[in-house]
Every structure is written in structure tokens, then in C-alpha cells.
Design a protein around this motif. Structure first.
Motif, mmCIF file in Angstrom:
data_model
loop_
_atom_site.group_PDB
_atom_site.id
_atom_site.type_symbol
_atom_site.label_atom_id
_atom_site.label_comp_id
_atom_site.label_asym_id
_atom_site.label_seq_id
_atom_site.Cartn_x
_atom_site.Cartn_y
_atom_site.Cartn_z
ATOM 1 N N ARG A 287 0.826 -1.209 0.000
ATOM 2 C CA ARG A 287 0.000 0.000 0.000
ATOM 3 C C ARG A 287 0.859 1.257 0.000
ATOM 4 O O ARG A 287 0.631 2.179 -0.793
ATOM 5 C CB ARG A 287 -0.924 -0.014 1.224
ATOM 6 N N LYS A 288 1.847 1.299 0.864
ATOM 7 C CA LYS A 288 2.672 2.503 0.967
ATOM 8 C C LYS A 288 3.523 2.719 -0.283
ATOM 9 O O LYS A 288 3.717 3.864 -0.721
ATOM 10 C CB LYS A 288 3.564 2.417 2.206
ATOM 11 N N GLU A 291 1.311 4.062 -3.019
ATOM 12 C CA GLU A 291 1.041 5.484 -2.788
ATOM 13 C C GLU A 291 2.240 6.329 -3.200
ATOM 14 O O GLU A 291 2.088 7.409 -3.779
ATOM 15 C CB GLU A 291 0.711 5.719 -1.311
ATOM 16 N N GLY A 295 2.597 9.334 -6.080
ATOM 17 C CA GLY A 295 2.728 10.641 -5.443
ATOM 18 C C GLY A 295 3.924 11.419 -5.942
ATOM 19 O O GLY A 295 4.390 11.249 -7.060
#
Length: 363
Positions: A287-288, A291, A295
Motif C-alpha cells: 500500500r505505501k 502510494e 505521489g
């Protein structure tokens, strides 16, 4: 890191080719902090254990027998640039040969929409003698191309975490593949994501060793990918092997589509297999990192777009969705049937319709 010296290296680009590769590598390194690879004994042992355990787990889960490369390197960012510039150069060699050898017109490599520039030698006779300004135009094109390659190498060196290198288009057909870990980036990203560095490092090792598993399970895959790259380049430079009607106009669309589909399978299978084989928690890492991929500031997003990293992310997503469906419908070993032969690769349509692939291949 010295931006001024980097710019100077690009401005001093020279030589007969459309890219001065030595200057491109030098400029990329001057603009990039190498980072530290002062490993502790525990870190050195950790990398070795991660790779060894990844191979064992992946072989057991996927039912694939494969070897990891003899060359497993923990690198800093400058090491990665030195290792990767050869790959860039091998891909560009046919374009350079066509431009320099045949006197074709080429624009800046990093800008497909650029105006073409005459790269005929100054002494080449035209209808009314030597082309005025040909040398200046050629030099300007070389500087632009060298700068584009330096930018790409530098940006990637600051972001790549690990890399499995099958050494496509290598001069030596029996050259060993490579496995690289860019240690400063792994440490920095683990810190930025606020995750435990040893677990994150191990997860990256599983991802890269998964690529080794794919190529080990599919000995035909390097030649398949190379042939699509070569066909595409031949079409772009007007080589004899280009598809009729496309030579000199851009990539052979069929070769490009086949290459894209194959790489979607490569990336998607790696995503699914590494998650199923990984022996620790990974949901937060996935997930990180996703992201982070989406980003960053405007400059980072622009760089990602220019380098096609958004396309790579879509490859991950589409390919992973395909293999999750297949693995859930059958099992992960059935998904590995993709690597038995080239005909088992999913088509572009089947990537989005895995049931059609299951019906056709019936693994």
C-alpha cells in the motif's frame, strides 16, 4: 552532487554518435549523490540470506526450478548508472548506426516530437555542395540527446530499488544475468515509508528474485523480448527488417504491442508470486509503495511521465489482476503455465479477460 559540472559534461558531448555515452554517464553521476554502501556484517549477511530464502520459497510456491545470477551486487547509485548505461547503449546502437552510417536525419532522442536535424557529414556533397551548419546541427543534437540520457540515468538511479538484469541484446550470448540492489535507495525509501528496513529489503529481494524465476522458467523469453525490440527499432530507423509501410515512421506497432503485453505478464506475475511466496507481512509495504509511486511533486510526476513510469505502473496493475484471477481460479502453478512456451503468453485482450486465456491454454 554538482549540477554545474553535470551541465558542463553534457555541453562537452562529442564523438560520432548521436549520444556521447561517457559524458551521459558522467553527467548523471555528477548530478546524483552516490549514497553509502558501507554495509555492516549483519546487512551483508541479510542480503545474502534474503536472496537465498527468496529462491527457495519461490521455487516451492511456484513449482519452478531456477538459479539466481552469479552476480548479485549491492550497489550505490553511481554503480547502478555504470551497470545500466550499457543497457541503454545496446538499445540505442542500431539507431546510432543508422544515423551515422546511413546519414539519416534524427531528432533529439529524448523528445520524439523534435524537429529532425541533418547529421550528414560536413563533407557530404549535396545538390549545391556541403550543407551549411550541418556540423552545428549535429553537435546540438548530440548535446540534447546526451542530456536526455543523463537525465534518465540520474532520475532512475535515485529511484530504482533493485533490478534483475537479463542482459538483453548483450554482445556475448552466454553473458550471465545480473541481480542488483541499490542499497542507499532501499534505506531511504524504507525510512520515507516508515517501515522496518530489514523487512522492506527482504520484500524487494523477493520481487527481483521473482524475475529471475520467470526467466529461468522461460528460457525462450530473452530471445522473444529481444526480437520484438529489434523489430521495433528496425521499423523506426527504416532497417531491412522493418514492417512494410512502417519503416522509418516509428515502432513496428505489432512488435510494440507484443512487447508491451509480454512485459505486462512479466511484471504482473512477479507481483502476484512475490506476495504469495513472501514469508512476512507485506500489505502495508504494498500500500505505501503504491502510494509513493503515484505521489511526489510536479517535477517528479513529470519525470515519471517522460520516462514512461506511469505505463509501467499500469503494467503492474493489469498484469497482477490477470494472474490473481488465474491463481484464484486454478492455482499459482497454473498461472506459471504462461512461461512454458511463447504461445502461452496472454494476448492483450486476454490480459483483461483471463477466462479467455484459461479456456485457450487450459493449464
Amino acid at each position: 552532487m554538482d549540477i554545474l559540472r553535470s551541465v558542463r559534461a553534457v555541453a562537452e558531448a562529442e564523438g560520432p554518435g548521436v549520444v556521447d555515452w561517457d559524458r551521459a554517464a558522467a553527467a548523471a553521476k555528477r548530478a546524483t549523490d552516490p549514497g553509502s554502501i558501507a554495509l555492516t556484517d549483519a546487512e551483508r549477511a541479510g542480503y545474502a540470506t534474503d536472496v537465498r530464502d527468496a529462491r527457495s520459497r519461490l521455487a516451492a510456491v511456484a513449482g519452478i526450478d531456477f538459479d539466481v545470477p552469479d552476480a548479485v551486487e549491492v550497489q550505490n547509485r553511481h554503480h547502478w548508472i555504470d551497470a545500466s548505461v550499457g543497457t541503454f547503449r545496446r538499445v540505442m546502437d542500431p539507431i546510432e548506426a543508422a544515423a551515422v552510417g546511413d546519414g539519416e536525419e534524427v531528432g533529439a532522442v529524448g523528445n520524439p516530437g523534435a524537429d529532425s536535424l541533418d547529421v550528414m557529414p560536413d563533407s557530404a556533397p549535396g545538390p549545391i555542395g556541403p550543407a551549411p551548419g550541418a556540423a552545428f546541427a549535429r553537435d546540438l543534437s548530440r548535446v540534447a540527446n546526451t542530456g536526455s540520457m543523463a537525465f534518465a540515468l540520474g532520475f532512475l538511479a535515485r529511484n530504482v530499488l533493485g533490478q534483475y538484469d537479463p542482459l538483453l541484446l548483450a554482445d556475448e550470448p552466454d553473458a550471465d544475468h545480473g541481480l542488483y540492489f541499490v542499497h542507499p535507495n532501499i534505506v531511504a525509501v524504507a525510512d520515507a515509508l516508515d517501515v522496518e528496513y530489514p523487512r522492506f529489503r527482504r520484500w524487494i529481494a523477493f520481487h527481483e528474485v521473482t524475475h529471475a524465476a520467470e526467466f529461468g522458467a522461460a528460457p525462450w523469453l530473452p530471445e522473444y523480448l529481444e526480437s520484438r525490440v529489434e523489430r521495433g527499432i528496425e521499423g523506426m530507423v527504416g532497417g531491412a527488417g522493418g514492417v512494410e509501410g512502417t519503416a522509418g515512421r516509428g515502432l513496428d506497432p505489432d512488435a510494440f504491442a507484443e512487447l508491451q503485453t509480454a512485459m505486462t505478464a512479466v511484471e504482473g506475475y512477479a507481483e502476484v508470486l512475490m506476495d504469495r511466496a513472501f514469508d512476512d507481512e507485506y500489505a502495508d509495504l504494498r500500500r505505501k509503495l503504491d502510494e509513493r509511486r503515484g505521489g511526489g511533486g510536479p517535477v517528479r510526476r513529470l519525470a515519471q511521465r517522460l520516462l514512461g513510469l506511469g505505463l509501467k505502473r499500469r503494467q503492474y496493475e493489469r498484469g497482477a489482476a490477470f494472474f490473481r484471477h488465474v491463481a484464484d481460479a486454478r492455482d499459482i502453478e497454473a498461472a506459471g503455465a504462461v512461461w512454458e512456451r511463447a504461445e502461452n503468453l496472454p494476448t492483450a485482450a486476454e490480459i483483461d479477460d483471463p477466462e479467455a486465456w484459461l479456456v485457450r491454454v487450459d493449464p
